[in-house]
Design a protein around this motif. Structure first.
Motif, PDB file in Angstrom:
ATOM      1  N   LEU A 163       7.916   3.772   3.899  1.00 39.74           N
ATOM      2  CA  LEU A 163       6.839   4.620   3.397  1.00 39.74           C
ATOM      3  C   LEU A 163       5.622   3.781   3.031  1.00 39.74           C
ATOM      4  CD1 LEU A 163       8.912   7.074   1.167  1.00 39.74           C
ATOM      5  CD2 LEU A 163       8.077   7.403   3.495  1.00 39.74           C
ATOM      6  N   ALA A 164       5.880   2.657   2.369  1.00 35.50           N
ATOM      7  CA  ALA A 164       4.773   1.797   1.965  1.00 35.50           C
ATOM      8  C   ALA A 164       4.037   1.255   3.190  1.00 35.50           C
ATOM      9  CB  ALA A 164       5.293   0.640   1.109  1.00 35.50           C
ATOM     10  N   LEU A 165       4.796   0.848   4.220  1.00 34.33           N
ATOM     11  CA  LEU A 165       4.173   0.308   5.434  1.00 34.33           C
ATOM     12  C   LEU A 165       3.266   1.343   6.082  1.00 34.33           C
ATOM     13  CD1 LEU A 165       6.952  -1.707   7.303  1.00 34.33           C
ATOM     14  CD2 LEU A 165       4.955  -2.572   6.091  1.00 34.33           C
ATOM     15  N   PRO A 202      -0.091   1.583  -1.439  1.00 38.86           N
ATOM     16  CA  PRO A 202       1.041   2.424  -1.804  1.00 38.86           C
ATOM     17  C   PRO A 202       0.921   2.858  -3.270  1.00 38.86           C
ATOM     18  CG  PRO A 202       1.761   0.211  -1.156  1.00 38.86           C
ATOM     19  CD  PRO A 202       0.287   0.220  -1.103  1.00 38.86           C
ATOM     20  N   THR A 203       1.491   4.018  -3.603  1.00 35.18           N
ATOM     21  CA  THR A 203       1.371   4.503  -4.979  1.00 35.18           C
ATOM     22  C   THR A 203       2.145   3.607  -5.932  1.00 35.18           C
ATOM     23  OG1 THR A 203       3.327   5.892  -4.793  1.00 35.18           O
ATOM     24  CG2 THR A 203       1.211   6.908  -4.217  1.00 35.18           C
ATOM     25  N   ALA A 204       1.701   3.614  -7.194  1.00 35.10           N
ATOM     26  CA  ALA A 204       2.342   2.760  -8.194  1.00 35.10           C
ATOM     27  C   ALA A 204       3.809   3.149  -8.383  1.00 35.10           C
ATOM     28  CB  ALA A 204       1.594   2.850  -9.516  1.00 35.10           C
ATOM     29  N   LEU A 248       5.888   4.407  -6.215  1.00 37.31           N
ATOM     30  CA  LEU A 248       6.687   3.903  -5.096  1.00 37.31           C
ATOM     31  C   LEU A 248       6.947   2.412  -5.260  1.00 37.31           C
ATOM     32  CD1 LEU A 248       7.833   4.707  -2.225  1.00 37.31           C
ATOM     33  CD2 LEU A 248       5.796   3.601  -1.343  1.00 37.31           C
ATOM     34  N   LEU A 249       5.889   1.659  -5.598  1.00 43.94           N
ATOM     35  CA  LEU A 249       6.042   0.209  -5.761  1.00 43.94           C
ATOM     36  C   LEU A 249       6.999  -0.113  -6.896  1.00 43.94           C
ATOM     37  CD1 LEU A 249       2.377  -0.982  -5.267  1.00 43.94           C
ATOM     38  CD2 LEU A 249       4.317  -1.537  -3.807  1.00 43.94           C
ATOM     39  N   LEU A 250       6.895   0.635  -7.989  1.00 46.36           N
ATOM     40  CA  LEU A 250       7.780   0.379  -9.129  1.00 46.36           C
ATOM     41  C   LEU A 250       9.230   0.669  -8.763  1.00 46.36           C
ATOM     42  CD1 LEU A 250       5.731   1.610 -12.203  1.00 46.36           C
ATOM     43  CD2 LEU A 250       6.491  -0.715 -11.678  1.00 46.36           C
ATOM     44  N   LYS A 251       9.445   1.780  -8.054  1.00 45.40           N
ATOM     45  CA  LYS A 251      10.815   2.108  -7.649  1.00 45.40           C
ATOM     46  C   LYS A 251      11.373   1.039  -6.719  1.00 45.40           C
ATOM     47  CE  LYS A 251      10.677   7.120  -8.145  1.00 45.40           C
ATOM     48  NZ  LYS A 251      10.562   8.401  -7.435  1.00 45.40           N
ATOM     49  N   LEU A 310      -3.075  -6.744   1.842  1.00 49.05           N
ATOM     50  CA  LEU A 310      -2.588  -7.727   0.869  1.00 49.05           C
ATOM     51  C   LEU A 310      -1.273  -7.290   0.221  1.00 49.05           C
ATOM     52  CD1 LEU A 310      -5.922  -8.772  -0.871  1.00 49.05           C
ATOM     53  CD2 LEU A 310      -4.518 -10.137   0.680  1.00 49.05           C
ATOM     54  N   TRP A 311      -0.993  -5.988   0.277  1.00 47.19           N
ATOM     55  CA  TRP A 311       0.283  -5.512  -0.273  1.00 47.19           C
ATOM     56  C   TRP A 311       1.465  -5.878   0.631  1.00 47.19           C
ATOM     57  CZ3 TRP A 311       1.185  -4.286  -5.013  1.00 47.19           C
ATOM     58  CH2 TRP A 311       0.157  -3.746  -5.807  1.00 47.19           C
TER      59      TRP A 311
END
Lengths: 244, 254
Positions: free
Chosen positions: B208-210, B220-222, B224-227, B136-137
């Motif tokens: 990285l997220a993929l 993915p870590t928070a 990473l998503l925030l950046k 879902l991400w």
């Protein structure tokens, strides 16, 4: 009501215009070259009232096309103000939004959306555009298979059928063979008689004299005469025959 | 001013780009699949047969997770950069909002991207990594990436009108970028000092997220998503601002 108003409008271009390379910027910064200015329009003021039809005449390079691009909002003036009320549809360079690999149908929809029409309006107008163009089955073929006359017919049909409040015509009054030309001229007169505003840049011709009430004469970027078309036309033609 | 139907125009421009690109190709969209597969095979050969000492499992999907975003980014950015200058006829003749030209070009690359994402997901399933709710991400991270590409393309396409050399700078940047984002190496091979900076590059962050989502099967870590969200939004806002400042004089330079 004034639909178009220009106040002390000046438009300059850099002489080097067009392609600007990094080199030119460096030279400017280093002070090697002074940017030379070219005055396409110099201190031009006039206004057009609702329902008027105005011709812009003048020799090549007098600034006619620059004037139209200012009125359509494509280029900003270097100084002065340009005010336009209402949607202007420009018949500038017919078919500039066309692509040869798309079919006639796809090009009609693309052009309609470029000129600001919604999906619904475009589909409503589609049939009348095709009918006017007389292209029939060719409408499903890619544009590159068209003859140049057919392409102009399509472009003209799109522009005039889109019901503009201000119709701006650049150099083209009629396209195609004689029969189609007559149809084009008739359509433009019909638009004028509906009380639309028309701004027309064209070679001076009997049709133009009949279509427009008023004329603006541009010479080297300056407005030399503004008045009834018969007077301006006579003066313009007098000047031409003297210099010839 | 132009008061039209933005969505209808955008749709027409995207469809136009897509049709023009594929209408004259006999293999059509098959090319979208072939290129990443060939690159995947070549890189897999080099890094499992020629340099066999890497610790990465499932190297083919590992590298595909890098290739798909990288391909999309370079194609969309390069085509987008030249889009305003190449559509001079349109810009000089029709008073459409200029922003729509580079944005439509980027979005038309998304059709291509959709096919490649389909390939990536199929490969992931073939390699035995099943579907899970972390998927879902995927729309979120891809959405942020597209926002980022739109932003950077708005910037370079406006600059390209004034200085045509910009397109070659972009081309070189893309070549360099292949080495500067973790396409074929893992982020943990990168020294810690640099690794933190990597995450601010939205392209690297997406890769990285993929990998976290598709290979590790985790969210993915928070951080990473925030950046990723922060830098994408910033670049998009900056792109709109730069384009808005520069578009006034497009006419004079085209």
């Amino acid at each position: 009501m004034k639909v178009i108003e220009l106040q002390n409008v000046t438009k300059t271009f850099h002489r080097s215009g067009g392609q600007r390379l990094l080199r030119h910027y460096l030279e400017e910064v280093l002070g090697k070259t002074d940017p030379q200015l070219f005055f396409a329009l110099k201190d031009v003021s006039f206004s057009v009232a609702d329902g008027e039809s105005v011709a812009v005449i003048g020799a090549n390079g007098a600034g006619k096309s620059t004037l139209l691009s200012l009125v359509t909002g494509l280029a900003p003036p270097s100084s002065g103000t340009v005010t336009v009320n209402g949607r202007a549809a420009a018949l500038l360079d017919l078919g500039s939004g066309f692509h040869p690999d798309l079919t006639g149908r796809e090009n009609i929809l693309l052009n309609a959306s470029l000129l600001g029409f919604s999906r619904r309006q475009a589909h409503d107008l589609y049939d009348s555009i095709v009918e006017f163009s007389e292209l029939d089955d060719f409408i499903k073929e890619p544009l590159r298979t068209y003859s140049s006359g057919m392409m102009l017919r399509l472009a003209f049909s799109v522009a005039v059928n889109l019901d503009p409040q201000i119709l701006i015509i650049d150099e083209v009054l009629a396209v195609g063979d004689q029969k189609f030309q007559a149809k084009c001229t008739e359509k433009i007169f019909e638009i004028r008689n509906q009380g639309r505003t028309i701004l027309c840049v064209s070679h001076f011709s009997p049709t133009l004299r009949e279509l427009c009430d008023r004329a603006l004469w541009l010479d080297h970027g300056q407005l030399v005469m503004d008045g009834p078309i018969a007077e301006v036309g006579a003066a313009y033609e007098g000047r031409l025959s003297r210099s010839a | 001013m132009w008061k039209g139907d933005y969505l209808f125009l955008l749709q027409n421009l995207v469809v136009k780009d897509f049709k023009i690109r594929y209408r004259n190709m006999s293999l059509g969209v098959f090319w979208s699949l072939l290129n990443p597969l060939v690159m995947m095979s070549a890189l897999t050969f080099v890094f499992t047969a020629v340099f066999p000492n890497n610790q990465i499992e499932n190297f083919p999907i590992f590298v595909l997770c890098g290739l798909v975003p990288f391909n999309f980014f370079t194609v969309a950015w390069q085509n987008g950069t030249i889009s305003v200058a190449n559509n001079a006829g349109l810009i000089k003749r029709v008073p459409v909002p200029r922003e729509i030209v580079p944005i439509a070009t980027v979005l038309s690359s998304c059709v291509h991207l959709g096919i490649q994402i389909g390939l990536l997901l199929t490969m992931v399933i073939i390699f035995g990594r099943g579907i899970n709710w972390h998927w879902l991400w995927l729309p979120v991270v891809w959405g942020l990436e597209i926002l980022f590409v739109c932003g950077i393309t708005l910037m370079t396409s406006a600059l390209d009108v004034y200085i045509r050399d910009v397109r070659y700078v972009v081309e070189s940047a893309c070549t360099l970028l292949f080495w500067m984002v973790p396409v074929f190496y893992a982020i943990h091979s990168v020294p810690q000092t640099y690794a933190n900076i990597y995450q601010f590059n939205p392209l690297a962050a997406l890769i990285l997220a993929l990998r976290t989502i598709l290979i590790d099967g985790a969210s993915p870590t928070a951080t990473l998503l925030l950046k990723l969200a922060f830098s994408s939004t910033l670049v998009f806002a900056l792109g709109l601002y730069v384009f808005h400042r520069m578009k006034r004089h497009f006419f004079d330079y085209l």
